[in-house]
Scaffold this active site. Structure first.
Site, PDB file in Angstrom:
ATOM      1  CD  GLU A  33     -18.952  18.521   7.372  1.00 35.53           C
ATOM      2  OE1 GLU A  33     -17.838  18.657   6.835  1.00 35.53           O
ATOM      3  OE2 GLU A  33     -19.706  17.545   7.120  1.00 35.53           O
ATOM      4  CB  THR A  43     -14.152  10.608   6.604  1.00 33.62           C
ATOM      5  OG1 THR A  43     -15.084  10.997   5.598  1.00 33.62           O
ATOM      6  CG2 THR A  43     -14.147   9.099   6.752  1.00 33.62           C
ATOM      7  CE  LYS A  53      -5.945   3.978  12.675  1.00 33.40           C
ATOM      8  NZ  LYS A  53      -6.556   4.161  11.350  1.00 33.40           N
ATOM      9  CB  VAL A 186      -6.193   0.251   5.037  1.00 28.94           C
ATOM     10  CG1 VAL A 186      -5.425   0.756   6.217  1.00 28.94           C
ATOM     11  CG2 VAL A 186      -5.388   0.430   3.779  1.00 28.94           C
ATOM     12  CG  ASP A 314     -10.337  10.860   0.847  1.00 29.83           C
ATOM     13  OD1 ASP A 314      -9.101  11.027   0.918  1.00 29.83           O
ATOM     14  OD2 ASP A 314     -10.970  10.126   1.629  1.00 29.83           O
ATOM     15  CB  ALA A 322      -6.068  11.978   7.245  1.00 28.01           C
ATOM     16  CG  HIS A 323      -0.802  11.658   5.865  1.00 30.63           C
ATOM     17  ND1 HIS A 323      -1.495  10.608   6.405  1.00 30.63           N
ATOM     18  CD2 HIS A 323       0.008  11.123   4.937  1.00 30.63           C
ATOM     19  CE1 HIS A 323      -1.096   9.484   5.828  1.00 30.63           C
ATOM     20  NE2 HIS A 323      -0.198   9.778   4.920  1.00 30.63           N
ATOM     21  CG  HIS A 446      22.312   1.065  21.650  1.00 31.30           C
ATOM     22  ND1 HIS A 446      21.844   0.035  20.870  1.00 31.30           N
ATOM     23  CD2 HIS A 446      22.745   0.495  22.816  1.00 31.30           C
ATOM     24  CE1 HIS A 446      22.002  -1.113  21.505  1.00 31.30           C
ATOM     25  NE2 HIS A 446      22.543  -0.861  22.698  1.00 31.30           N
TER      26      HIS A 446
HETATM   27  P1  FAD Z   1     -13.392  13.883   4.468  1.00 31.51           P
HETATM   28  O1  FAD Z   1     -12.644  13.673   5.718  1.00 31.51           O
HETATM   29  O2  FAD Z   1     -14.193  12.767   3.929  1.00 31.51           O
HETATM   30  O3  FAD Z   1     -14.332  15.138   4.752  1.00 31.51           O
HETATM   31  C1  FAD Z   1     -15.239  15.616   3.821  1.00 31.51           C
HETATM   32  C2  FAD Z   1     -16.349  16.343   4.538  1.00 31.51           C
HETATM   33  O4  FAD Z   1     -17.147  16.989   3.570  1.00 31.51           O
HETATM   34  C3  FAD Z   1     -17.277  15.432   5.314  1.00 31.51           C
HETATM   35  O5  FAD Z   1     -17.360  15.855   6.658  1.00 31.51           O
HETATM   36  C4  FAD Z   1     -18.620  15.565   4.613  1.00 31.51           C
HETATM   37  O6  FAD Z   1     -19.727  15.532   5.512  1.00 31.51           O
HETATM   38  C5  FAD Z   1     -18.503  16.945   3.968  1.00 31.51           C
HETATM   39  N1  FAD Z   1     -19.337  17.124   2.778  1.00 31.51           N
HETATM   40  C6  FAD Z   1     -19.425  16.312   1.686  1.00 31.51           C
HETATM   41  N2  FAD Z   1     -20.245  16.854   0.751  1.00 31.51           N
HETATM   42  C7  FAD Z   1     -20.683  18.038   1.273  1.00 31.51           C
HETATM   43  C8  FAD Z   1     -21.554  19.057   0.798  1.00 31.51           C
HETATM   44  N3  FAD Z   1     -22.116  19.000  -0.403  1.00 31.51           N
HETATM   45  N4  FAD Z   1     -21.794  20.108   1.608  1.00 31.51           N
HETATM   46  C9  FAD Z   1     -21.225  20.195   2.830  1.00 31.51           C
HETATM   47  N5  FAD Z   1     -20.380  19.264   3.322  1.00 31.51           N
HETATM   48  C10 FAD Z   1     -20.109  18.205   2.552  1.00 31.51           C
HETATM   49  N6  FAD Z   1      -6.442   8.109   6.608  1.00 31.51           N
HETATM   50  C11 FAD Z   1      -5.224   8.215   7.159  1.00 31.51           C
HETATM   51  O7  FAD Z   1      -4.374   8.942   6.634  1.00 31.51           O
HETATM   52  N7  FAD Z   1      -4.904   7.544   8.305  1.00 31.51           N
HETATM   53  C12 FAD Z   1      -5.791   6.739   8.917  1.00 31.51           C
HETATM   54  O8  FAD Z   1      -5.470   6.140   9.945  1.00 31.51           O
HETATM   55  C13 FAD Z   1      -7.081   6.589   8.356  1.00 31.51           C
HETATM   56  N8  FAD Z   1      -7.989   5.789   8.929  1.00 31.51           N
HETATM   57  C14 FAD Z   1      -9.222   5.684   8.378  1.00 31.51           C
HETATM   58  C15 FAD Z   1     -10.132   4.833   8.984  1.00 31.51           C
HETATM   59  C16 FAD Z   1     -11.401   4.690   8.459  1.00 31.51           C
HETATM   60  C17 FAD Z   1     -12.377   3.768   9.115  1.00 31.51           C
HETATM   61  C18 FAD Z   1     -11.768   5.445   7.304  1.00 31.51           C
HETATM   62  C19 FAD Z   1     -13.151   5.330   6.741  1.00 31.51           C
HETATM   63  C20 FAD Z   1     -10.872   6.284   6.695  1.00 31.51           C
HETATM   64  C21 FAD Z   1      -9.584   6.407   7.221  1.00 31.51           C
HETATM   65  N9  FAD Z   1      -8.619   7.230   6.629  1.00 31.51           N
HETATM   66  C22 FAD Z   1      -7.379   7.318   7.179  1.00 31.51           C
HETATM   67  C23 FAD Z   1      -8.908   8.016   5.422  1.00 31.51           C
HETATM   68  C24 FAD Z   1      -9.213   9.477   5.810  1.00 31.51           C
HETATM   69  O9  FAD Z   1     -10.306   9.495   6.686  1.00 31.51           O
HETATM   70  C25 FAD Z   1      -9.503  10.295   4.570  1.00 31.51           C
HETATM   71  O10 FAD Z   1      -8.450  10.170   3.640  1.00 31.51           O
HETATM   72  C26 FAD Z   1      -9.654  11.769   4.917  1.00 31.51           C
HETATM   73  O11 FAD Z   1     -10.693  11.948   5.860  1.00 31.51           O
HETATM   74  C27 FAD Z   1      -9.938  12.598   3.676  1.00 31.51           C
HETATM   75  O12 FAD Z   1     -10.076  13.922   4.014  1.00 31.51           O
HETATM   76  P2  FAD Z   1     -10.972  14.928   3.158  1.00 31.51           P
HETATM   77  O13 FAD Z   1     -10.840  16.243   3.831  1.00 31.51           O
HETATM   78  O14 FAD Z   1     -10.627  14.828   1.727  1.00 31.51           O
HETATM   79  O15 FAD Z   1     -12.464  14.384   3.270  1.00 31.51           O
HETATM   80  P1  NAI Z   2      -8.782  -0.617   0.157  1.00 36.49           P
HETATM   81  O1  NAI Z   2      -8.772  -0.080  -1.195  1.00 36.49           O
HETATM   82  O2  NAI Z   2      -7.640  -0.391   1.069  1.00 36.49           O
HETATM   83  O3  NAI Z   2      -8.990  -2.201   0.109  1.00 36.49           O
HETATM   84  C1  NAI Z   2     -10.117  -2.783  -0.491  1.00 36.49           C
HETATM   85  C2  NAI Z   2      -9.832  -4.246  -0.729  1.00 36.49           C
HETATM   86  O4  NAI Z   2     -11.029  -4.856  -1.154  1.00 36.49           O
HETATM   87  C3  NAI Z   2      -8.804  -4.489  -1.823  1.00 36.49           C
HETATM   88  O5  NAI Z   2      -7.873  -5.423  -1.360  1.00 36.49           O
HETATM   89  C4  NAI Z   2      -9.633  -5.010  -2.992  1.00 36.49           C
HETATM   90  O6  NAI Z   2      -8.923  -5.900  -3.819  1.00 36.49           O
HETATM   91  C5  NAI Z   2     -10.752  -5.715  -2.250  1.00 36.49           C
HETATM   92  N1  NAI Z   2     -11.990  -5.859  -3.005  1.00 36.49           N
HETATM   93  C6  NAI Z   2     -12.569  -4.985  -3.858  1.00 36.49           C
HETATM   94  N2  NAI Z   2     -13.738  -5.470  -4.305  1.00 36.49           N
HETATM   95  C7  NAI Z   2     -13.921  -6.678  -3.711  1.00 36.49           C
HETATM   96  C8  NAI Z   2     -14.952  -7.652  -3.756  1.00 36.49           C
HETATM   97  N3  NAI Z   2     -16.040  -7.474  -4.483  1.00 36.49           N
HETATM   98  N4  NAI Z   2     -14.801  -8.771  -3.006  1.00 36.49           N
HETATM   99  C9  NAI Z   2     -13.696  -8.966  -2.242  1.00 36.49           C
HETATM  100  N5  NAI Z   2     -12.695  -8.058  -2.162  1.00 36.49           N
HETATM  101  C10 NAI Z   2     -12.812  -6.920  -2.869  1.00 36.49           C
HETATM  102  O7  NAI Z   2     -10.142  -0.079   0.798  1.00 36.49           O
HETATM  103  P2  NAI Z   2     -10.665   0.014   2.288  1.00 36.49           P
HETATM  104  O8  NAI Z   2      -9.989  -0.960   3.178  1.00 36.49           O
HETATM  105  O9  NAI Z   2     -12.137   0.009   2.202  1.00 36.49           O
HETATM  106  O10 NAI Z   2     -10.185   1.454   2.724  1.00 36.49           O
HETATM  107  C11 NAI Z   2     -10.534   2.586   1.942  1.00 36.49           C
HETATM  108  C12 NAI Z   2      -9.491   3.623   2.012  1.00 36.49           C
HETATM  109  O11 NAI Z   2      -9.548   4.321   3.248  1.00 36.49           O
HETATM  110  C13 NAI Z   2      -8.067   3.093   1.957  1.00 36.49           C
HETATM  111  O12 NAI Z   2      -7.661   2.821   0.647  1.00 36.49           O
HETATM  112  C14 NAI Z   2      -7.310   4.225   2.529  1.00 36.49           C
HETATM  113  O13 NAI Z   2      -7.126   5.187   1.542  1.00 36.49           O
HETATM  114  C15 NAI Z   2      -8.262   4.757   3.582  1.00 36.49           C
HETATM  115  N6  NAI Z   2      -7.892   4.229   4.907  1.00 36.49           N
HETATM  116  C16 NAI Z   2      -6.639   4.480   5.373  1.00 36.49           C
HETATM  117  C17 NAI Z   2      -6.246   3.991   6.585  1.00 36.49           C
HETATM  118  C18 NAI Z   2      -4.862   4.244   7.043  1.00 36.49           C
HETATM  119  O14 NAI Z   2      -4.191   5.077   6.457  1.00 36.49           O
HETATM  120  N7  NAI Z   2      -4.388   3.566   8.077  1.00 36.49           N
HETATM  121  C19 NAI Z   2      -7.146   3.216   7.446  1.00 36.49           C
HETATM  122  C20 NAI Z   2      -8.427   2.993   6.831  1.00 36.49           C
HETATM  123  C21 NAI Z   2      -8.769   3.514   5.628  1.00 36.49           C
END
Ligand code: FAD
Ligand code: NAI
Length: 467
Positions: A33, A43, A53, A186, A314, A322-323, A446
């Site tokens: 990591e 992330t 959250k 989102v 991702d 995440a799930h 209910h």
């Molecule tokens: P990540 O969680 O991105 O983890 C990848 C890890 O790999 C990182 O820690 C990084 O440092 C490490 N890494 C990368 N390259 C290297 C390397 N070369 N060597 C060593 N380590 C490395 N998803 C939901 O389902 N529900 C939510 O409510 C939600 N809320 C979100 C809110 C925000 C603000 C953001 C940004 C994202 C949210 N997501 C949510 C999306 C979710 O965070 C991601 O889908 C999820 O974390 C993906 O998991 P992952 O294991 O693929 O990668």
């Molecule tokens: P997103 O893909 O959900 O939304 C991006 C939005 O930006 C879209 O509506 C798109 O049309 C718009 N857009 C793109 N280019 C633009 C531009 N140049 N000008 C104006 N609008 C533009 O991406 P977001 O919100 O950044 O989230 C990234 C990802 O993270 C999500 O798709 C989701 O997979 C994950 N995430 C999930 C959460 C959850 O499950 N509750 C919470 C937060 C993130």
């Protein structure tokens, strides 16, 4: 040189779950990591799902105290924001979660290497620590679980102070007077909600002519109206073409379809236009791992084209959730152990944690139309649900989409309080190939919000009771 059965690069929800499950199945596992905080959880736990959250929950409490409690006969003196305490709650929540993963790794005898992982050859990973020291570890199999990071807006530099990504938006020192969000996805709507509740005027600039593309259009439309009532301003069909820094930020926006530009002023701009896979520095080109549009290409068993190298989360195709990453982590570990790990992509829910929440699983109505699938619709509003009335949270509805011939449930969409919890039974229903009749015949306590699920299932055959 240390040798393992499995090396997982990246310890987000995909990587850490894969590592733990592999260890449970008897493998000797190492994780790599690169996060500077030397914490696991990726992330999601460090700068994504969990901190967002924590802030959504806390800010919703303030909004309730400000606007909703008096109608329930609960009078509080003028509620006040203590932002440092709210941010501490967020940081404590993150710490508890990431420390939990560290504990689970120790429990499963998983070895942690902190530093940048680079695949030098199949089975060989070089780890470069922050101080530049390098060490090589080897394994029979490698899993790439490196996740995603922010998609930049061309010509705009994110400084995480006034022009922020989601990461900066989780730690603003004070609520900006005017927050401009680029992207009505989102992140924009969740974090826009947080700061809106804490006092900011929130304007969202979105390229498309709707918010939350991908969400069922009917849900999106009603949700937009609710957010507008909460104070959001939307500039749809617009793109940001320039941001100039001065005392405040001057943001130039242009109609996406072309036309005259206009300017808006803001104190903070949140760039939330999507996320992109992280593959930089991993050595993928050198060992010849196939990529497509930035994502690592995998087959149905999560294998890349290079033997012994797998990928998930991702960084591969599918929703960035995440799930979904966790489900894939479990599946990969089981496949590597000779079992039949599998992910059912039809049954992966998605939740937007705003107020009210949006939750869905399966196809939207637009997708079914595009695919030419005949379907029936059952809908039930929360205004007709006793519990929602008792909670004064009657915004929204449940919508079931079932196959016109077989009645098999193809999609469920919920806008309303508790939607993120309610969706679980719809996932189970879809996972079991269930019909709307199956749910309609299932007893629901209910008075609960879940009765709206049953009523929507009954409504597929127009036999809902309370409407
Ligand atoms: P990540 O969680 O991105 O983890 C990848 C890890 O790999 C990182 O820690 C990084 O440092 C490490 N890494 C990368 N390259 C290297 C390397 N070369 N060597 C060593 N380590 C490395 N998803 C939901 O389902 N529900 C939510 O409510 C939600 N809320 C979100 C809110 C925000 C603000 C953001 C940004 C994202 C949210 N997501 C949510 C999306 C979710 O965070 C991601 O889908 C999820 O974390 C993906 O998991 P992952 O294991 O693929 O990668
Ligand atoms: P997103 O893909 O959900 O939304 C991006 C939005 O930006 C879209 O509506 C798109 O049309 C718009 N857009 C793109 N280019 C633009 C531009 N140049 N000008 C104006 N609008 C533009 O991406 P977001 O919100 O950044 O989230 C990234 C990802 O993270 C999500 O798709 C989701 O997979 C994950 N995430 C999930 C959460 C959850 O499950 N509750 C919470 C937060 C993130």
């Amino acid at each position: 040189m240390s040798t393992y059965d499995l090396i997982v690069i990246g310890t987000g929800p995909g990587g850490y779950v894969c590592a733990i499950r592999a260890a449970q199945l008897g493998m000797k596992v190492a994780v790599v990591e690169k996060r500077k905080t030397k914490t696991h959880g990726g992330t999601c736990l460090n700068i994504g799902c969990i901190p967002s959250k924590a802030l959504l929950y806390a800010s919703e409490k303030l909004a309730e105290a400000n606007h909703d409690l008096a109608a329930l006969g609960v009078i509080v003196d003028t509620p006040k924001l203590d932002l440092p305490a709210m941010l501490k709650h967020k940081d404590d929540t993150v710490a508890a979660n990431v420390n939990g993963i560290g504990f689970l790794f120790k429990k499963h005898k998983i070895e942690s290497f902190f530093g940048l992982g680079e695949i030098k050859a199949p089975g060989e990973v070089e780890v470069t620590a922050e101080d530049g020291t390098k060490q090589t570890i080897t394994a029979r199999n490698i899993v790439i679980a490196t996740g995603s990071d922010v998609t930049p807006l061309p010509g705009v530099e994110i400084d995480e102070q006034t022009i922020v990504s989601s990461t900066g938006a989780l730690s603003l020192a004070e609520p900006p007077k005017d927050l401009l969000v680029v992207g009505a996805g989102v992140i924009g709507l969740e974090l826009g909600s947080v700061w809106g509740r804490l006092g900011s005027n929130v304007t969202v600039v979105e390229f498309l002519d709707r918010i939350l593309p991908g969400v069922d259009a009917e849900v999106g439309k009603q949700f937009q109206r609710i957010l507008q009532k909460q104070g959001f301003t939307f500039q749809l069909g617009q793109k940001v073409s320039k941001i100039e820094k001065g005392k405040r930020l001057r943001v130039t926006i242009e109609p996406a379809a072309g036309g005259e530009a206009s300017t808006l002023e803001a104190d903070v701009v949140l760039v939330a236009i999507g996320r992109r896979p992280v593959t930089e520095g991993l050595g993928l080109e050198k060992i010849g791992v196939a990529m497509e549009r930035g994502r690592v290409v995998i087959d149905d068993h999560f294998a890349t084209n290079v033997a012994g190298v797998y990928a998930l989360g991702d960084v591969v195709r599918g929703p960035m959730l995440a799930h979904k990453a966790e489900d894939e982590g479990l599946a990969v570990a089981e496949i590597l152990a000779g079992q039949h790990g599998h992910v059912n992509y039809e049954a992966i829910p998605s939740v937007v944690y705003t107020s009210p929440e949006i939750a869905s699983v399966g196809a939207t109505e637009e997708e079914l139309k595009a695919r030419g699938i005949a379907y029936k619709v059952g809908k039930f509003p929360f205004t007709a649900n006793g519990r929602a009335r008792a909670m004064r949270q009657t915004d929204g509805f449940v919508k079931f989409l079932a196959d016109a011939e077989t009645d098999r449930v193809l999609g469920v969409h919920i806008l309303g309080a508790g939607a993120g919890e309610l969706i679980a039974e719809a996932c189970l229903l879809i996972e079991f190939g269930g019909s709307s009749e199956d749910l309609a015949r299932t007893s629901h306590a209910h008075p609960t919000l879940s009765e709206a699920m049953r009523e929507a299932a009954l409504a597929v055959e127009k036999r809902q009771i309370h409407m």
